[in-house]
Scaffold this active site. Structure first.
Site, short mmCIF file in Angstrom:
data_model
loop_
_atom_site.label_atom_id
_atom_site.label_comp_id
_atom_site.label_asym_id
_atom_site.label_seq_id
_atom_site.Cartn_x
_atom_site.Cartn_y
_atom_site.Cartn_z
NE ARG A 100 -3.72 2.18 2.47
CZ ARG A 100 -3.85 2.96 3.54
NH1 ARG A 100 -3.20 2.67 4.65
NH2 ARG A 100 -4.63 4.01 3.51
CG HIS A 122 -1.07 5.44 -0.48
ND1 HIS A 122 -1.79 6.20 0.41
CD2 HIS A 122 -1.90 4.45 -0.87
CE1 HIS A 122 -3.01 5.68 0.55
NE2 HIS A 122 -3.07 4.61 -0.21
CG ASN A 149 -0.81 8.65 2.73
OD1 ASN A 149 -1.38 7.75 2.16
ND2 ASN A 149 -0.07 9.54 2.09
CG HIS A 184 -8.25 -4.01 -2.68
ND1 HIS A 184 -9.34 -3.34 -3.18
CD2 HIS A 184 -7.44 -3.06 -2.15
CE1 HIS A 184 -9.20 -2.04 -2.96
NE2 HIS A 184 -8.04 -1.85 -2.34
#
Length: 322
Positions: free
Chosen positions: A65, A69, A97, A194
């Protein structure tokens, strides 16, 4: 992404015209970039990630993740790793975040690599390699990560507002990816991230409470699954870490996410939107029926995404600019 790793796919998107000027899909990266200057870099990073995973099974989802980001704000330049200063609130302290964690893994890897090869390996490369290791060590595929990224010197919390909410529809998702040179195929393949992790209630409350003026619950949710989500996330939820795993095997990199999506058991509206278009639904079905096809597509799209350029320097400390 286990509890602190919420909404990995808050994850993947964003950008204003200002930001787009910074972005290019580049071919200047090389799988052999450190062969002469730091040939043990990759194995050193892998051992740090492996050790962290033994102590905390949420680390792989966190690292994957974090990499997403990073790449979707200012390119893959390690800007998500920078700490806020008195004059500037950095990306890691932006609302989407706040739940990122495991920054210490990158710090530990950087320290180990600096001991081997000072001032050579960028924090952005370490994060890209750690994200690959997170996938591989969770039972997913491996691949040669192109290297040679530079670290950025700018990190602004305000820019994280451009990361999309998990309520995005298919056209919003498509636009976000297209702005970064990524296709619908990339969108569906990367959404497979995911398969790892956990989402907090706040990221899917819209689907289980007051969905519309006529329906409390999103009708595309399978009824028993919706009931289970409502039980862990009541309307007036006060439990800070309440939420649900993103799929039934949250620490294993597999194609379960796609199978559940076809059953009406996806967590986010943005997940559900992948079966609202004929093209993306066909890809979801393909990946649900073949883990091999999913993994092949995921690797291709990860290499493409992680090649979005960004920074200017090799940081000595991943948390501060030189």
């Amino acid at each position: 992404m286990a509890d602190k790793n919420t909404n990995m796919f808050y994850l993947i998107f964003s950008f204003t015209i200002f930001g787009l000027a910074h972005f290019n899909l580049v071919n200047t990266l090389s799988a052999n970039y450190y062969d002469q200057t730091c040939h043990n870099a990759e194995s050193t990073i892998t051992s740090v990630v492996k050790k962290a995973m033994l102590n905390d099974p949420t680390v792989p989802a966190a690292l994957l993740r974090m990499h997403f980001h990073d790449c979707f704000i200012r390119g893959c330049d390690g800007s998500v790793l920078l700490n806020s200063t008195g004059k500037n609130k950095a990306e890691k302290d932006g609302p989407p975040n706040i739940s990122l964690h495991a920054f210490y893994v990158i710090d530990n890897a950087k320290k180990a690599v600096e001991a081997l090869c000072p001032k050579t390996v960028s924090c952005a490369d370490i994060l890209a390699l750690a994200a690959r290791d997170a996938v591989t060590l969770s039972g997913g595929p491996t691949w040669d990560v192109p290297k040679g990224r530079k670290d950025g010197r700018v990190s602004k919390a305000t820019e994280t507002r451009q990361l999309p909410a998990p309520t995005f529809n298919i056209s919003q998702l498509q636009q976000s990816f297209a702005q970064r040179g990524l296709s619908m195929d990339d969108l569906v393949a990367l959404s497979g991230g995911h398969t790892l992790g956990f989402a907090h209630c706040s990221s899917f409350q819209n689907r289980i409470h007051n969905f519309s003026s006529k329906q409390s619950v999103d009708p595309t949710l399978e009824s028993s699954f919706a009931a289970s989500l409502k039980s862990v996330c009541p309307a007036k939820n006060t439990a800070k870490n309440a939420g649900a795993n993103l799929d039934a095997t949250p620490t294993t990199f597999d194609n379960r996410y796609y199978k559940l999506l076809l059953q009406g058991k996806s967590i986010f509206s943005s997940d559900q939107s992948l079966i609202n278009s004929a093209k993306t639904k066909a890809l979801v079905s393909k990946f649900a029926s073949s883990q091999q096809e999913f993994q092949k597509a995921f690797v291709k799209s990860m290499i493409k995404m992680s090649s979005i350029s960004g920074g200017q320097e090799v940081r000595l400390d991943c948390r501060v600019v030189n």
